[in-house]
Design an enzyme around this catalytic site. Structure first.
Site, PDB file in Angstrom:
ATOM      1  N   ARG A  61       0.815  -1.224   0.000  1.00 42.92           N
ATOM      2  CA  ARG A  61       0.000   0.000   0.000  1.00 42.92           C
ATOM      3  C   ARG A  61       0.840   1.261   0.000  1.00 42.92           C
ATOM      4  NH1 ARG A  61      -5.389  -0.936   0.564  1.00 42.92           N
ATOM      5  NH2 ARG A  61      -5.884  -2.856   1.651  1.00 42.92           N
ATOM      6  N   ARG A  87     -10.064   0.812  -3.447  1.00 42.49           N
ATOM      7  CA  ARG A  87      -8.910   0.598  -2.573  1.00 42.49           C
ATOM      8  C   ARG A  87      -9.129   1.392  -1.295  1.00 42.49           C
ATOM      9  NH1 ARG A  87      -6.928  -3.631  -4.413  1.00 42.49           N
ATOM     10  NH2 ARG A  87      -5.075  -3.359  -3.142  1.00 42.49           N
ATOM     11  N   LEU A  89      -7.798   3.600   1.678  1.00 35.44           N
ATOM     12  CA  LEU A  89      -6.656   4.526   1.765  1.00 35.44           C
ATOM     13  C   LEU A  89      -6.080   4.502   3.180  1.00 35.44           C
ATOM     14  CD1 LEU A  89      -8.340   7.338  -0.316  1.00 35.44           C
ATOM     15  CD2 LEU A  89      -6.434   5.889  -1.052  1.00 35.44           C
ATOM     16  N   ASN A 103     -16.069  10.635  -0.699  1.00 36.98           N
ATOM     17  CA  ASN A 103     -16.418   9.371  -1.337  1.00 36.98           C
ATOM     18  C   ASN A 103     -17.929   9.292  -1.455  1.00 36.98           C
ATOM     19  OD1 ASN A 103     -16.024   6.576  -2.247  1.00 36.98           O
ATOM     20  ND2 ASN A 103     -16.939   5.996  -0.281  1.00 36.98           N
ATOM     21  N   THR A 104     -18.388   8.584  -2.463  1.00 34.25           N
ATOM     22  CA  THR A 104     -19.812   8.301  -2.578  1.00 34.25           C
ATOM     23  C   THR A 104     -20.044   6.811  -2.428  1.00 34.25           C
ATOM     24  OG1 THR A 104     -21.773   8.513  -3.956  1.00 34.25           O
ATOM     25  CG2 THR A 104     -19.675   8.237  -5.119  1.00 34.25           C
ATOM     26  N   HIS A 105     -21.132   6.479  -1.712  1.00 31.85           N
ATOM     27  CA  HIS A 105     -21.403   5.078  -1.398  1.00 31.85           C
ATOM     28  C   HIS A 105     -22.904   4.812  -1.588  1.00 31.85           C
ATOM     29  CE1 HIS A 105     -20.917   1.175   0.427  1.00 31.85           C
ATOM     30  NE2 HIS A 105     -21.970   1.424   1.187  1.00 31.85           N
ATOM     31  N   ASP A 137     -12.124   8.668   5.775  1.00 31.34           N
ATOM     32  CA  ASP A 137     -11.117   8.439   6.808  1.00 31.34           C
ATOM     33  C   ASP A 137     -10.466   7.087   6.507  1.00 31.34           C
ATOM     34  OD1 ASP A 137     -12.900   6.543   7.679  1.00 31.34           O
ATOM     35  OD2 ASP A 137     -13.493   7.632   9.495  1.00 31.34           O
ATOM     36  N   GLY A 139     -11.161   4.153   7.610  1.00 32.90           N
ATOM     37  CA  GLY A 139     -12.040   2.980   7.659  1.00 32.90           C
ATOM     38  C   GLY A 139     -12.707   2.734   6.313  1.00 32.90           C
ATOM     39  N   ASP A 141     -15.807   3.208   4.460  1.00 31.90           N
ATOM     40  CA  ASP A 141     -17.068   3.969   4.415  1.00 31.90           C
ATOM     41  C   ASP A 141     -17.494   4.463   5.799  1.00 31.90           C
ATOM     42  OD1 ASP A 141     -17.253   3.446   1.621  1.00 31.90           O
ATOM     43  OD2 ASP A 141     -18.092   1.478   2.052  1.00 31.90           O
TER      44      ASP A 141
END
Ligand code: GAR
Length: 212
Positions: A61, A87, A89, A103-105, A137, A139, A141
């Site tokens: 990573r 991936r 981060l 991010n979108t989830h 962050d 984790g 999502d």
């Protein structure tokens, strides 16, 4: 933008940018960790710079993320949007863009994080699904929630039909959040994100950007 696949959110952001609905944000570069994906074709067709940083070519990573950060720095990136970027981060990457990675989830977090969220919602028997745009962050999502939209689960839905209806909302919400971020309107205290109204915005403007 960091992508790994189809790039429908990228297409939505490009359309918003072309229509003047993303300003002052500009898409500076599209980076994929997978070669040959549709998202790279969409970016190139729109005349955007693209970079491939294939995670499989790195020993772990850390070197992968160093290459990612170098690609972003080369394009003077100030904020990062992950859309379908598969991936996780690390703290090093997240610390490089504090409260500047969104991010979108396709679920109403904290329900159904990770992969195949629409299928998870169906398997659980959920009646309401939706989309969450959140700060990233370290984790999966788990970062502070910026905005959410609910989407009902309909009788006869399968994962594909549900995801399709979620994406209609997602493609509206993500560009609005990216614009608000670029306008400096996102205030994060603890886990609570407040979206300040755009300067000079009246109620109609607020409706138009779908956020407040
Ligand atoms: C999007 O619906 C996004 O929310 C989801 O993948 C799709 C990517 O679509 N992300 C996740 O499930 C992350 N946990 P796109 O490549 O067409 O934008």
């Amino acid at each position: 933008m960091l992508v790994s696949g189809r790039g429908t959110n990228l297409a939505a952001l490009l359309a918003a940018e072309a229509a003047g609905r993303l300003a002052p944000a500009e898409i500076a570069v599209v980076v994929s960790n997978r070669p040959g994906v549709r998202a790279l074709e969409i970016a190139a067709a729109a005349g955007k710079p693209t970079e491939l940083v294939d995670h499989k070519r790195f020993a772990g990573r850390e070197p992968f993320e160093r290459a990612l950060l170098a690609a972003l720095a080369a394009h003077q990136v100030e904020a990062v949007v992950t859309a379908g970027f598969m991936r996780v981060l690390t703290a090093t990457f997240v610390a490089a863009y504090p409260l500047r990675i969104v991010n979108t989830h396709p679920a109403l977090l904290p329900a159904f994080p990770g992969t195949d969220a629409p299928a998870q919602a169906l398997a659980h028997g959920a009646k309401i699904a939706g989309v969450t745009v959140h700060f990233v962050d370290t984790g999966v999502d788990t970062g502070p929630i910026i905005a959410q939209r609910a989407v009902p689960v309909l009788p006869g839905d399968d994962a594909e039909s549900l995801h399709h209806r979620i994406q209609i909302e997602e493609h509206r919400l993500l560009p609005a959040v990216v614009r608000a971020l670029a306008q400096g309107r996102l205030v994060c205290e603890g886990r609570t994100v407040t979206i300040r109204p755009a300067p000079g915005a009246d109620a109609a403007d607020a409706d138009a950007d779908q956020l407040v």
